[in-house]
Scaffold this motif. Structure first.
Motif, PDB file in Angstrom:
ATOM      1  N   GLY A 239      24.485   7.588  -0.077  1.00 36.50           N
ATOM      2  CA  GLY A 239      23.274   7.259   0.659  1.00 36.50           C
ATOM      3  C   GLY A 239      23.302   5.922   1.366  1.00 36.50           C
ATOM      4  O   GLY A 239      22.375   5.591   2.108  1.00 36.50           O
ATOM      5  N   ILE A 240      24.339   5.127   1.118  1.00 37.52           N
ATOM      6  CA  ILE A 240      24.479   3.828   1.772  1.00 37.52           C
ATOM      7  C   ILE A 240      25.397   3.986   2.975  1.00 37.52           C
ATOM      8  O   ILE A 240      26.491   4.520   2.875  1.00 37.52           O
ATOM      9  CB  ILE A 240      25.055   2.778   0.811  1.00 37.52           C
ATOM     10  CG1 ILE A 240      24.102   2.543  -0.354  1.00 37.52           C
ATOM     11  CG2 ILE A 240      25.342   1.477   1.539  1.00 37.52           C
ATOM     12  CD1 ILE A 240      22.786   1.919   0.015  1.00 37.52           C
ATOM     13  N   GLY A 241      24.963   3.501   4.111  1.00 31.76           N
ATOM     14  CA  GLY A 241      25.808   3.635   5.285  1.00 31.76           C
ATOM     15  C   GLY A 241      25.123   3.088   6.513  1.00 31.76           C
ATOM     16  O   GLY A 241      24.005   2.555   6.436  1.00 31.76           O
ATOM     17  N   PRO A 242      25.789   3.233   7.662  1.00 32.45           N
ATOM     18  CA  PRO A 242      27.103   3.843   7.876  1.00 32.45           C
ATOM     19  C   PRO A 242      28.225   2.971   7.313  1.00 32.45           C
ATOM     20  O   PRO A 242      28.046   1.769   7.116  1.00 32.45           O
ATOM     21  CB  PRO A 242      27.200   3.945   9.397  1.00 32.45           C
ATOM     22  CG  PRO A 242      26.348   2.822   9.896  1.00 32.45           C
ATOM     23  CD  PRO A 242      25.209   2.712   8.933  1.00 32.45           C
ATOM     24  N   THR A 243      29.373   3.590   7.048  1.00 32.57           N
ATOM     25  CA  THR A 243      30.473   2.881   6.415  1.00 32.57           C
ATOM     26  C   THR A 243      31.785   3.165   7.137  1.00 32.57           C
ATOM     27  O   THR A 243      31.882   4.080   7.951  1.00 32.57           O
ATOM     28  CB  THR A 243      30.609   3.305   4.938  1.00 32.57           C
ATOM     29  OG1 THR A 243      30.852   4.717   4.884  1.00 32.57           O
ATOM     30  CG2 THR A 243      29.358   2.972   4.150  1.00 32.57           C
ATOM     31  N   LEU A 244      32.803   2.391   6.790  1.00 32.95           N
ATOM     32  CA  LEU A 244      34.153   2.587   7.303  1.00 32.95           C
ATOM     33  C   LEU A 244      34.861   3.646   6.458  1.00 32.95           C
ATOM     34  O   LEU A 244      35.076   3.444   5.263  1.00 32.95           O
ATOM     35  CB  LEU A 244      34.948   1.281   7.239  1.00 32.95           C
ATOM     36  CG  LEU A 244      34.636   0.186   8.250  1.00 32.95           C
ATOM     37  CD1 LEU A 244      35.264  -1.128   7.803  1.00 32.95           C
ATOM     38  CD2 LEU A 244      35.155   0.578   9.629  1.00 32.95           C
ATOM     39  N   SER A 245      35.235   4.754   7.052  1.00 32.59           N
ATOM     40  CA  SER A 245      35.993   5.776   6.349  1.00 32.59           C
ATOM     41  C   SER A 245      37.463   5.372   6.283  1.00 32.59           C
ATOM     42  O   SER A 245      37.899   4.407   6.924  1.00 32.59           O
ATOM     43  CB  SER A 245      35.867   7.107   7.073  1.00 32.59           C
ATOM     44  OG  SER A 245      36.524   7.046   8.336  1.00 32.59           O
ATOM     45  N   ALA A 246      38.241   6.140   5.515  1.00 29.94           N
ATOM     46  CA  ALA A 246      39.678   5.895   5.485  1.00 29.94           C
ATOM     47  C   ALA A 246      40.273   6.061   6.884  1.00 29.94           C
ATOM     48  O   ALA A 246      41.149   5.289   7.302  1.00 29.94           O
ATOM     49  CB  ALA A 246      40.353   6.839   4.492  1.00 29.94           C
TER      50      ALA A 246
END
Length: 437
Positions: A239-246
């Motif tokens: 639920g925390i984001g947006p984030t850096l994916s692999a």
């Protein structure tokens, strides 16, 4: 397949082997004993044969930006010049040394350390953008405190210039490489992260601040090799984001290679400075230690608040699994896409694992916390037959070395069984440099 004892070149600098001491908090500060402390902390790894010794995160400005008590600042060229005694000590053993440059941004003590805020009421955090909503909620609840100053475009360039000036002073003092603290929620990470970066200027690009910092280092410090950690926020809470994916991390690594970075250290983590950085067991021994209670109260504001932080620490120890070499898959993906050395660290604890990582996954392998218990660890890991003999660190990943650092205590091993085993090995001559594979 390459061997850990093979020489490795990074940006024109040759390391005697691919085993390195990863950055740790030395708790040296800037006082009259700072250089002595750094020599005491770092020279044993070089004496034991580490190809590279990384000094822990050092702050590029004279005020603010420290993520923990006891960090060393390298904004003053006169102070940095005195570090030549450290670099000379490393070089005498045939080692190479990197300085890690850092600014904490929103992770700084101005955010989380109650006593520090009270003693420095005029300090404000530097921010890439307005603090994200979850952090503002923690502010309203009283666990954090934000009075953030969002950097203008011009101020971004000036901060990058501070990285360049610090790098130039370090090179003059004999440092062989510059290592940027590009992950673990420092300000470089915050520029790269969509969770933190919601700018509408050129620095909205996740690679842009890295590029400008590198340009400043090149202009001021010449062709010194520059490496950086590169974050993937794969461990962020749901639920925390947006984030850096692999995948984002891999693409960022490609951009940084094109920009001219000489080596990369991809790491999985969160958007928060939590146990995703270190993983391992809940450090109950250190939380219960009466010697540190007042330090915890100073840091967190009261005993009940310190107890809440400890409870959160315990929860995180259950959430973040501690599989060996937890960055290996990410490093392997990056290594398949770039043509500069990839360094792997995080949960690597034995020679057999090291040998298995070299080639497809990484060009060099690093460890950090195990050096608290075994400052001369490379002598054991690099010894001929180490893999066949099952040589592994004595560190138990209990994290009792880490939590007291919030209270201003140095990072040392505090676990009796681990210290006893290290003492037995020392008495048996295990830390004497022997024949290498």
């Amino acid at each position: 397949m390459p061997a850990i004892t093979d020489p490795l070149e990074i940006g024109g600098v040759t390391l005697s082997n691919g085993l390195y001491r990863a950055p740790l908090l030395e708790h040296a500060g800037n006082g009259p004993d700072a250089v002595d402390t750094l020599v005491d902390e770092l020279e044993p790894a070089a004496a034991a044969g580490a190809g590279l010794v990384c000094q822990g995160a050092t702050i590029v400005r004279g005020e603010g930006g420290c993520a923990a008590p006891g960090m060393t600042r390298v904004h003053d060229p006169d102070f940095v010049a005195g570090l030549e005694r450290l670099t000379d000590a490393i070089h005498e053993h045939g080692g190479r040394i990197a300085i890690q440059l850092e600014h904490g941004g929103l992770r700084s003590m101005e955010t989380w350390h109650r006593g520090h805020r009270e003693r420095n009421p005029d300090l404000r955090q530097l921010a890439v953008s307005r603090p994200p909503r979850p952090l503002r909620l923690l502010d309203r609840l009283g666990f954090l405190e934000y009075d953030a100053h969002v950097l203008s475009t011009e101020e971004c360039y000036e901060l990058a210039a501070d990285f360049g000036r610090s790098a130039a002073a370090a090179v003059d003092a004999g440092y062989d490489l510059v290592h940027l603290a590009g992950a673990n929620m420092g300000i470089l990470h915050q520029f790269a992260s969509p969770f933190y970066n919601r700018r509408d200027d050129e620095f909205d690009d996740p690679a842009r601040f890295f590029e400008v910092v590198l340009a400043e280092i090149r202009e001021r410090a010449g062709d010194v090799p520059v490496l950086t950690k590169v974050p993937a926020e794969t461990e962020a809470p749901p639920g925390i984001g947006p984030t850096l994916s692999a995948g984002d991390c891999v693409r960022l690594c490609e951009r940084l290679t094109d920009a001219g970075y000489d080596a990369l250290v991809p790491v999985n983590g969160s958007v928060f400075w939590d146990m995703s950085v270190i993983r391992g067991a809940f450090p109950g021994r250190s939380w219960r230690d009466e010697r540190f209670r007042e330090g915890y109260v100073d840091a967190f504001g009261s005993r009940p608040r310190a107890a809440l932080v400890a409870a959160a620490n315990w929860t995180e120890s259950l959430v973040y699994s501690r599989e060996p070499a937890w960055n290996a898959d990410l490093c392997g993906r990056v290594r398949g896409r770039v043509d500069v050395p990839v360094l792997c660290e995080g949960g690597i604890r034995d020679r057999e694992t090291i040998d298995g990582l070299l080639g497809d996954v990484a060009d060099a392998v690093g460890m950090a916390r195990p050096f608290y218990a075994e400052p001369e660890l490379p002598a054991r890991l690099l010894r001929e037959g180490a893999a066949a003999d099952g040589v592994a660190v004595v560190c138990e990943d209990c994290n009792n070395c880490v939590v007291p650092q919030a209270a201003g205590e140095p990072g040392v091993c505090r676990t009796p069984g681990v210290l006893r085993e290290a003492g037995e090995l020392r008495n048996a001559g295990a830390y004497e440099r022997g024949d290498r594979d």
